[in-house]
Structure formats: C-alpha cells, structure tokens
Design an enzyme around this catalytic site. Structure first.
Site, mmCIF file in Angstrom:
data_model
loop_
_atom_site.group_PDB
_atom_site.id
_atom_site.type_symbol
_atom_site.label_atom_id
_atom_site.label_comp_id
_atom_site.label_asym_id
_atom_site.label_seq_id
_atom_site.Cartn_x
_atom_site.Cartn_y
_atom_site.Cartn_z
ATOM 1 N N PHE A 120 0.854 -1.182 0.000
ATOM 2 C CA PHE A 120 0.000 0.000 0.000
ATOM 3 C C PHE A 120 0.895 1.239 0.000
ATOM 4 O O PHE A 120 1.865 1.309 0.760
ATOM 5 C CB PHE A 120 -0.935 -0.007 1.213
ATOM 6 C CG PHE A 120 -1.970 1.075 1.130
ATOM 7 C CD1 PHE A 120 -2.992 1.004 0.192
ATOM 8 C CD2 PHE A 120 -1.898 2.185 1.950
ATOM 9 C CE1 PHE A 120 -3.935 2.024 0.090
ATOM 10 C CE2 PHE A 120 -2.844 3.199 1.858
ATOM 11 C CZ PHE A 120 -3.869 3.117 0.931
ATOM 12 N N ASP A 191 2.665 -5.815 7.062
ATOM 13 C CA ASP A 191 1.443 -5.009 7.141
ATOM 14 C C ASP A 191 0.265 -5.967 6.989
ATOM 15 O O ASP A 191 0.162 -6.686 5.979
ATOM 16 C CB ASP A 191 1.464 -3.951 6.024
ATOM 17 C CG ASP A 191 0.210 -3.075 6.014
ATOM 18 O OD1 ASP A 191 -0.842 -3.496 6.538
ATOM 19 O OD2 ASP A 191 0.283 -1.971 5.443
ATOM 20 N N LYS A 217 -11.216 -1.758 8.765
ATOM 21 C CA LYS A 217 -11.664 -2.580 7.636
ATOM 22 C C LYS A 217 -12.445 -3.780 8.174
ATOM 23 O O LYS A 217 -13.575 -3.642 8.622
ATOM 24 C CB LYS A 217 -10.439 -3.031 6.827
ATOM 25 C CG LYS A 217 -9.643 -1.875 6.195
ATOM 26 C CD LYS A 217 -8.423 -2.425 5.460
ATOM 27 C CE LYS A 217 -7.555 -1.311 4.877
ATOM 28 N NZ LYS A 217 -8.214 -0.585 3.779
ATOM 29 N N ARG A 363 -12.690 -3.643 -6.885
ATOM 30 C CA ARG A 363 -12.505 -4.546 -5.737
ATOM 31 C C ARG A 363 -13.843 -4.932 -5.120
ATOM 32 O O ARG A 363 -14.728 -4.077 -4.947
ATOM 33 C CB ARG A 363 -11.692 -3.851 -4.630
ATOM 34 C CG ARG A 363 -10.327 -3.403 -5.014
ATOM 35 C CD ARG A 363 -9.483 -3.123 -3.772
ATOM 36 N NE ARG A 363 -10.081 -2.126 -2.882
ATOM 37 C CZ ARG A 363 -9.494 -1.662 -1.782
ATOM 38 N NH1 ARG A 363 -8.297 -2.125 -1.425
ATOM 39 N NH2 ARG A 363 -10.083 -0.746 -1.025
#
Lengths: 404, 404
Positions: A120, A191, A217, A363
């Site tokens: 990311f 991560d 998330k 996504r």
C-alpha cells in the site's frame, strides 16, 4: 474467549449484529467495515457516563489508560500473537513507521529495505520519509510481488511488505518468506491491513518480527479507527521507539525531562490515546472475540469462488486479477476493467458497493460476518446487469469524487 | 463566526451548554475539558447516519475527507492563524515532531534545539527521539524558562517551547521571543497546549513559524481528541513532511509508488483521519466558533486573581508558583505543596477536581466557559476546609493511581 460455548456461527449469528442499510449489498468491508449495532450505545455510554460524569478520573476508573493494551490483547488472538505483544493507537502509517525504524536499527550494517509494488502506497511513502530523515544512504528497493522471494539476500536489512495486496488480493506466504528472511539475517515487517479479520494469521508461529494493521476494515472499528502494532516479545525490550512520546515512557507521570522507554510493547505508545475511537473498537471486538478465524476463512473462500465463477461466466469483459489458488489470495476479489471507475459508480448506484483502485481495479470485499451466499448472488445479478447493458457508459458515472 | 450578533456571552450563555456533574467543581479543564451537551447527539448522528447508512460513501458525501482542514480553519480563528494554515489529526506529540523535523531542515547548518525545563515532557522526548533518528549531532539544550531569552543565539537552530508552562502556568512572551529568534535566524516551534482556548493567541501577527496544540483541554474535544498543526503559509510549501503518509500526498488516490507532498499544510496529514473523534471536536467547536477570546481572557484573569488572593489569605501552607503578573501567566493557577498528591485526592473526594503534577504542584484550571465566581468561591471553601483540617493527612488520600 471464542471457546466453543460462546462462539458465534459466522453469518447466521453475526449478520444480525450489523447495520446493513436496506437495498445495499456491501462488498467494501475491506475498506470500511459496517457499523455493529452495539457501537452507538457503547459510544453513548463512554461519552455520557465516563467522559461526562467521571471526567478526568475516568483515566483510572474507566481504564482509559490501559485500553491500548487491553484492546491489543483482543486483537492478538485474531493474529496469533502473544498476549502483551500488541498495542493499539495512532494510524497504520505511523505504526509501520515505528516498526521499520526499529527494524532498521536491528540491522545497522545493511541499507536496503525490500518492498514490492503491491504494497500500500502509504507504507512506501513512510519508508521514503524515514530514509530521508535518517540520511544514511538507505534505499527502498521495490520489486514486483512475485519477485520478492528471489530478491531476498544478505544485502537486505528489512523485508517490508503487506501480506495481502490491496489491489489484487494476492497473498504472500508469510511463513515461508519469514523463514527465508531470517535465514538470511533479514528482519521482517508485515502489514496486516488486509489480513486482520480476513483470514487466520499466526504471527507467533511463523516467528514474525514486527507487524501492524488497521481496525477500520474487517474489524469494524469505525472510520479512522486506531491501528495496532505487534513486536515479537524477543525484540520488544530492545526496539528503540523513534516516535518516543510520553505514553511510551517508563514512568509517564513522573514527568522526567529525559526519555526512558517503557518495558515491552508499551514503549510504542506515543501520545494521549484516542479514547472515543477506542470505545467504538471495543464494541466491535465484542463480536470478534467470539469468532473462529478458520470458519471466517472457509466461508470467505467459498463465497469468493462463487463470485469469481459467476462473474467470469457472465461478464467476459472483466479480467480476474486475484489469484485462483486459495493459498495465494486474501479475502477480496478484484477484476481489472479499463472503465472500472465508471463501472463501480454504476454498481454503487444499483446498490452494490465495492470500490475502485487506480488504474483499473474493481474490488469486491468478501466479509463473511455479514456477507453470505444471498448477498453474493445479488451482487452477481447487478454486476451482470451493469456489464450486459454497459451501464458504465452513462456519463453520470464518470463524476470523479475526492475519495475514490 | 463570532460576529457580534451570534456571539455567546461567556459563562452566562455558555455554562448551560456543558455537562457538569452535580456536586462537582471542575477545575481540570486544562487537562480534560468537560462534555458539551451536544456532543453525544452529534456523535450518534455521525455513527448512525454517516457510518451506518452512507458507509464508505461518507468520505465524500459527509465530507470526512476534508474535515482535518475544515476543523483546522475553525481552530485557526482562535489562535490568530491564517485560513488554510492549520490541519487537525494525530496527537500533539506527533504534531510537534513534524514541526521540529521541518524546522530543523530549514536551519541545516545549526545543531541546537533550545527548549526549557518547563516544556511538557513529551515534547522533549519526541525531540530526543528525532535527534537520535537524525544521528547528525543535534543537541537538545534545556535551560530554565526564565533563561530562554538570554539563551537565544546564532548557534540555535530551533526555539522549541510551550507558551504556557503545564505546571506553573508561567507564560512566555511569544511576540518578543519570536522577534528576537528571527533576528538571530532561529526558527520557532510553539506548543499551544495550554494556550488554545485559554487566552488570545495571534500566530500570524507575531510571525510564528510552526505551532501545535491539542483540543481535549480547553477546547472540549473529548478524551484523546486529535491535535492540530500550524505552519506559517510562507513555509508550508517548503516544509518536508518527515512523517509522509498517504493523506499528505499530492494525489492520495492516484496510489503512486513515489511520495510527492500536497500543497500547503495538507502535506502534514499522515494517515486515515480519526472520523469519530473529529465528530466530537466538531460539536465543541460549534460553541467555540461563537466565543470572543478576549472575553475569555478577561474573565479568566479575574477568576484566577480571586482564587489566588483567597487561597493565599486562607491557606498559608500553599505557595503560589504561578506568576502574579497577568502578562506572565496563562489560565491556570498552581500552588506548590509537599503533600500535594494527597491534598489533591482530598479535594477531589470533596468535589473539587483539579490535578497534581510531580513533584509537588497542585493545578487549578480556570476555564470561564463553565467556571464563574460561584464555582471559584465554592472551590476556595473546600480548599480552606482541606487545609485547615489537614485532611490530606488521611491515609486514603495516599493511594497512587496509574494516571495522576
């Protein structure tokens, strides 16, 4: 926690615990998890009873001061971490920075941070910033995700990657890469943004050194919810906190003029913890405490396979970019489509919320706590309609928003 | 905002806007501001309607993405800063770190950071950490607060101090020190933790370079509320963000692999902003938008003078450590007393909440939005009782809490 008796059956017993608006099929829990029904009340109590009535005393009476560690221990179970090895606070950008800084200091003779182009971007940006601040000739070396393993060498100081690629859903093999890295004297920073709450993670077993993740998330902690940092207990008392704030001091309330790090992971606390944000996270962890991550994983793969199979059959315009192999993917499904931005806007307008990542990735997050077969079938139906009718051609879906 | 028509009369019109528990005289708003009555509803709406219903779309539809700047502009008015010069997020520890790092890079040929022993320890700790990370021979030079002016020289890179001393309430002369620093080529970083909402600050007029502050004290933003960072517009496009997160990128949603800072103060954003915490701050700023800081200051001095005069008259055991001169103090009143910890516990047990700072400081925050003459007279009465009867001798007041 998550003993057999109090365990929740994923979807059947968990979907009723979330607020999913009518008419919405929410496949974006990999970006912002939906609201648990219990969060508003919990937040109301913390605001009215703790802040409102206890006031400053709540740091002790309501346990605000120890929340970063208590919440960390609850997240630890979900990522296979040792009790007392995880602290909650700040943002993921800051937590990977703390980890990378400490990791580089453990390998002072080496200058290369190895990452991949699927990491990311904020992880890469924070590394760039740290390297510039260090000014000691470190280099951030980026290779393609599939080249990571062959790029490990005794030249590398730190392997600094995200387990699951935010765009493609491609998953690195954490156990293998960690073992190989260690054999070469490389320190690892993982991560877990797209792993935590998405699939079983087993940090202690694989021998990970550092890891960080976010809670907004899959964990449903709320927009901008705090992040977490893991340090393997064998390192925690040696890691230097680059961001050495008072909450990470050995004696914060002695108000000494000089810094002395606290024992263990506590040293990675920085400033005053975000009490209200932690209240929301606490409410969602009440659900996660009762979840078996293996059950989540099994359901997520089954649903993802269904989505992949049907979309490939019905919408040949879409090209799957998520690996087919179960081992090699996380919990999201991504398709490439040149007009993906407009197509996602069209889907959202028709009640299927996924998201878009430049340049062409659509996504779809598979989050089994509130997504089941019915929701996936509904999404497939809408995806088919949008692509069969080419609804993405309509000009209203080309409006560009600040946040995409 | 704060036009004559919509302005609130301090205390008379503002006290009813706060939740002050029955039987409590709250003189600790300089540590944690009390709850505005509107906060819980605001938070409930953000949780239920924005997060709950809008979900990921709220980044655009509810303006989450631009909140750090919008809230920054509202704080800007209170500290005399230019519109667009303040961003909200993270913690004060991190914001002073960002400021100090950028300031040091503006003065690369000099190696000394000048601060004082009255600076809040986290500022010193963060500087220590930065200096260690830089590894280029910088030095943190600490002098007594009254020695700051004479310690300014062409050797100093950055003057790095807190305007109002967290223990004594002693106030630096920001205008004079900034002018003198600039004449010597020194860059200034001001910590406004005990200034913002406590007294008029005029950053633009004094020509300050960098400033940071918190919102959970005088501004009533809630426990662990986000901090803010100011950069003078003349510097903002040149300051390098050491903590270069994706939200400070010129194009966060392009997901470029390389970092490029955003224009102006936006580059000092780091990670995903704390949306829920910002909701609470927004509610309290609805009050602060309508406040005249000069009125706050006049009331605070009047009330502080009353407290000082009566306590000195009634309790000779207490030694005033706050300067008597109005010019030289902030909005709190501090007394030294050897058994201050136990004495403060006794006061709290009797409904007067102040706090204690090691080794022997009893602090009383004067916050005129909800503290008036009646509250100060009540506090004086209880202080007199505790000291006349030496209630601090009782063993139950010696229990040490985690947070003091």
């Amino acid at each position: 926690m998550s003993t057999t008796e109090n365990r929740l059956r994923v979807y059947e017993q968990t979907k009723p615990l979330f607020n999913i608006p009518d008419g919405v099929t929410y496949l974006d829990g990999n970006s912002l998890g939906p609201l648990p029904l219990s969060t508003a009340d919990r937040m109301g109590r913390v605001i009215q009873q703790q802040w409102g009535v206890e006031l400053i005393r709540a740091w002790n009476t309501a346990g605000w001061y120890v929340q970063p560690r208590k919440l960390g221990d609850r997240i630890a179970r979900l990522i296979g971490a040792e009790t007392g090895s995880v602290t909650v606070g700040d943002t993921l950008s800051l937590k990977v920075y703390q980890a990378l800084s400490a990791a580089l200091e453990m390998n002072r003779d080496r200058k290369i941070v190895l990452s991949d182009t699927g990491n990311f971007p904020t992880d890469l940006y924070m590394a760039e910033g740290l390297i510039a601040t260090l000014g000691r000739g470190h280099q951030l070396r980026l290779v393609r995700p599939e080249e990571i393993e062959e790029s490990l060498s005794e030249e590398i100081a730190v392997l600094y990657i995200t387990e699951v690629d935010y765009r493609t859903g491609r998953r690195h093999n954490m156990a293998e890469l960690t073992a190989r890295a260690h054999a070469l004297g490389i320190v690892t920073v993982w991560d877990l943004a797209h792993s935590t709450g998405a699939l079983p993670v087993d940090l202690a077993r694989v021998g990970a050194d550092f890891a960080a993740g976010c809670t907004y998330k899959y964990l449903n902690g709320g927009p901008g919810a705090p992040a977490f940092l893991y340090i393997a207990p064998r390192h925690a008392d040696h890691a230097r906190p680059a961001l050495s704030g008072w909450m990470g001091h050995a004696k914060p309330f002695a108000f000494d003029l000089g810094y002395a790090p606290a024992v263990g992971i506590e040293r990675m606390r920085i400033g005053t913890p975000p009490v209200l944000a932690m209240a929301a996270l606490e409410a969602s962890l009440d659900i996660w405490d009762r979840i078996d991550m293996h059950e989540v994983r099994a359901r997520s793969l089954e649903l993802a396979d269904l989505l992949i199979g049907e979309v490939e059959r019905l919408c040949p315009q879409l090209r799957l970019v998520t690996p087919r192999s179960h081992e090699e993917r996380g919990s999201q499904v991504s398709f490439a489509f040149e007009r993906g931005y407009a197509a996602m806007q069209a889907l959202i307008a028709h009640g299927v919320i996924g998201d878009f990542r430049a340049p062409d990735i659509m996504r779809f997050g598979i989050t089994p706590l509130y997504i089941g077969k019915a929701e996936v079938m509904r999404a497939i139906e809408v995806i088919e309609r949008v692509f069969t009718r080419e609804l993405w051609r309509r000009p209203e879906y080309d409006v560009v928003h600040a946040v995409t």
